[in-house]
Design an enzyme around this catalytic site. Structure first.
Site, PDB file in Angstrom:
ATOM      1  N   ASP A  23       0.839  -1.213   0.000  1.00  0.00           N
ATOM      2  CA  ASP A  23       0.000   0.000   0.000  1.00  0.00           C
ATOM      3  C   ASP A  23       0.867   1.254   0.000  1.00  0.00           C
ATOM      4  O   ASP A  23       0.608   2.219  -0.740  1.00  0.00           O
ATOM      5  CB  ASP A  23      -1.003  -0.003   1.174  1.00  0.00           C
ATOM      6  CG  ASP A  23      -0.393  -0.398   2.510  1.00  0.00           C
ATOM      7  OD1 ASP A  23       0.774  -0.843   2.533  1.00  0.00           O
ATOM      8  OD2 ASP A  23      -1.069  -0.248   3.544  1.00  0.00           O
ATOM      9  N   ASP A  31       0.723  -7.033 -10.767  1.00  0.00           N
ATOM     10  CA  ASP A  31      -0.311  -6.693 -11.748  1.00  0.00           C
ATOM     11  C   ASP A  31      -0.826  -5.275 -11.484  1.00  0.00           C
ATOM     12  O   ASP A  31      -0.892  -4.438 -12.384  1.00  0.00           O
ATOM     13  CB  ASP A  31      -1.469  -7.705 -11.639  1.00  0.00           C
ATOM     14  CG  ASP A  31      -2.623  -7.363 -12.573  1.00  0.00           C
ATOM     15  OD1 ASP A  31      -2.354  -7.051 -13.743  1.00  0.00           O
ATOM     16  OD2 ASP A  31      -3.778  -7.377 -12.119  1.00  0.00           O
ATOM     17  N   ASP A  45       0.207  -1.419 -13.611  1.00  0.00           N
ATOM     18  CA  ASP A  45      -0.746  -0.511 -14.269  1.00  0.00           C
ATOM     19  C   ASP A  45      -0.543   0.919 -13.759  1.00  0.00           C
ATOM     20  O   ASP A  45      -0.530   1.880 -14.527  1.00  0.00           O
ATOM     21  CB  ASP A  45      -2.206  -0.923 -13.980  1.00  0.00           C
ATOM     22  CG  ASP A  45      -2.772  -1.845 -15.056  1.00  0.00           C
ATOM     23  OD1 ASP A  45      -1.987  -2.627 -15.630  1.00  0.00           O
ATOM     24  OD2 ASP A  45      -3.991  -1.790 -15.317  1.00  0.00           O
TER      25      ASP A  45
HETATM   26  C1  IPM Z   1      -1.854  -8.331 -17.216  1.00  0.00           C
HETATM   27  C2  IPM Z   1      -3.335  -8.563 -17.291  1.00  0.00           C
HETATM   28  C3  IPM Z   1      -3.618 -10.024 -16.961  1.00  0.00           C
HETATM   29  C4  IPM Z   1      -3.110 -10.273 -15.560  1.00  0.00           C
HETATM   30  C5  IPM Z   1      -5.088 -10.433 -17.108  1.00  0.00           C
HETATM   31  C6  IPM Z   1      -5.612 -10.168 -18.500  1.00  0.00           C
HETATM   32  C7  IPM Z   1      -5.307 -11.858 -16.713  1.00  0.00           C
HETATM   33  O1  IPM Z   1      -4.017  -7.694 -16.460  1.00  0.00           O
HETATM   34  O2  IPM Z   1      -1.110  -8.971 -17.988  1.00  0.00           O
HETATM   35  O3  IPM Z   1      -1.430  -7.512 -16.391  1.00  0.00           O
HETATM   36  O4  IPM Z   1      -3.816  -9.977 -14.588  1.00  0.00           O
HETATM   37  O5  IPM Z   1      -1.997 -10.770 -15.419  1.00  0.00           O
HETATM   38 MG    MG Z   2      -2.752  -6.237 -15.526  1.00  0.00          MG
END
Ligand code: IPM
Ligand code: MG
Length: 366
Positions: free
Chosen positions: A223, A247, A251
């Site tokens: 966090d 993941d 992002d």
């Molecule tokens: C990523 C995507 C995948 C993940 C999904 C589509 C399963 O979000 O490659 O980051 O969570 O790994």
């Molecule tokens: Mg992802």
């Protein structure tokens, strides 16, 4: 060199962005005297439609038998109601596991030309953003038992999160080795104030640190890490973390560099056969409209050349061509500056034109 590449165009914008990347690879092959052959593989929603399975065994076999795999993106609302084990994403998870690619490398680096597209304040961006997230890719909650049971008259969903010492150790080594080749600072990210799997993670990382005295290891709770990535991203060199934290953080990290459409990734295991994919999704809302950004996929192809085919010069040529196209002011919609004056200095182009411009510059950059 001759190389056989398994190609997964996938769903949504996947076919468009992969199409551009393949044309770039073809031009690189011509310029440097290589031969790349492509073997089309169905995976994701399109495979469900065609075969009733997001990744039929023979498709996985083709990937494992290739020299590397290039993937666009999978999934979309059309398959939202498909049961869990048959979802398009499940194909991707089975592919990663089947190829044994446990180490996912996601760079977060700001292109100077796109600094104005970062949502962070200029004062933060000026300090520099250049770090790598090493994400564990075939363990943790993604691969534990998933089930929904009925208990006391209501539904209860269970997702199991496990990590073994050896799973942590092998990804930890990649973290340390990656840091060793960069600024020698490794930040291990976990949630050890709550989770047992994180406490084991931390313990294994510190044991490994004894073998890498030249690398400075720090620990950070996930966090706090999410906060630090927007507050002071220049502090990071290499982050190593488990599957789901990686993941989410990747992002976030991609967005501060301007656009998720720019970020490539490599996934490797114990052989040189890797899986290369942009980190963004299939963007079904813009599929077929020629506005997607193909750069994340083109840079993923460059990573393939560098990490799996030992072709650093060729990879460099692609990266320089991308940089030159950005210098020339060409932008897909996602990387257009929000500032009106800045936007006037740029030329908004589509997916195909972006691919074409990059190919034109390849020749000049060789
Ligand atoms: C990523 C995507 C995948 C993940 C999904 C589509 C399963 O979000 O490659 O980051 O969570 O790994
Ligand atoms: Mg992802």
């Amino acid at each position: 060199m001759d190389k056989k590449i398994a190609v997964i165009r996938g769903d949504g914008i996947g076919p468009e962005i992969v199409g551009e990347a393949l044309q770039v690879l073809d031009d690189v092959a011509k310029l440097y005297g290589h031969e790349f052959t492509y073997d089309d593989v169905d995976m994701g929603g399109c495979a469900i439609d065609k075969w009733g399975d997001p990744l039929p065994q023979e498709m996985l076999d083709k990937c494992v038998a290739s020299d590397s795999v290039l993937l666009g993106a999978v999934g979309g609302p059309k398959w939202n109601d498909v049961p869990g084990p048959m979802r398009p994403e499940k194909g991707l998870l089975r592919l990663r596991a089947g190829m044994g690619v446990y180490s996912n490398n996601r760079p977060a680096k700001i292109w100077p030309q796109l600094a104005a597209a970062s949502p962070l304040s200029p004062a933060i961006v000026e300090k520099g953003i250049d770090f790598i997230i090493v994400r564990e890719l075939i363990g943790g909650i993604y691969f534990g038992k998933h089930e929904t049971v009925e208990e006391n008259g209501e539904l209860k969903a269970i997702d199991e999160l496990t990590y073994t010492e050896s799973e942590i150790e092998r990804i930890g080594r990649i973290g340390f080795e990656t840091a060793r080749k960069r600024n020698k600072q490794l930040c291990s990210v976990e949630k050890s104030n709550v989770l047992d799997s994180s406490r084991l993670w931390k313990k294994v990382m510190h044991k490994l640190a004894e073998e890498y005295p030249d690398v400075i290891l720090t620990d950070m709770l996930v966090d706090n890490c999410a906060m630090q990535i927007v507050k002071n991203p220049s502090q990071f060199d290499v982050i190593v973390t488990e599957n789901m934290f990686g993941d989410i953080l990747s992002d976030e990290a991609s967005m501060i560099t301007g656009s998720i459409g720019m970020i490539p990734s490599s996934s490797l295991g114990s052989s040189s056969c890797g899986l290369y994919e942009p980190i963004h999704g299939s963007a079904p809302d813009i599929a077929g409209t020629d506005i997607a950004n193909p750069i994340g996929t083109i840079l993923s192809a460059a990573m393939m050349l560098k990490y799996s085919f030992d072709m650093p010069k060729e990879a460099d040529c692609i990266e320089k061509a991308v940089s030159a196209v950005l210098d020339a002011g060409y932008r897909t919609a996602d990387i257009m500056p929000t500032d009106v004056e800045e936007a006037q200095k740029c030329v908004k182009i589509g997916c195909k034109e972006m691919g074409k411009q990059i190919r034109l510059h390849l020749r000049k950059e060789k």
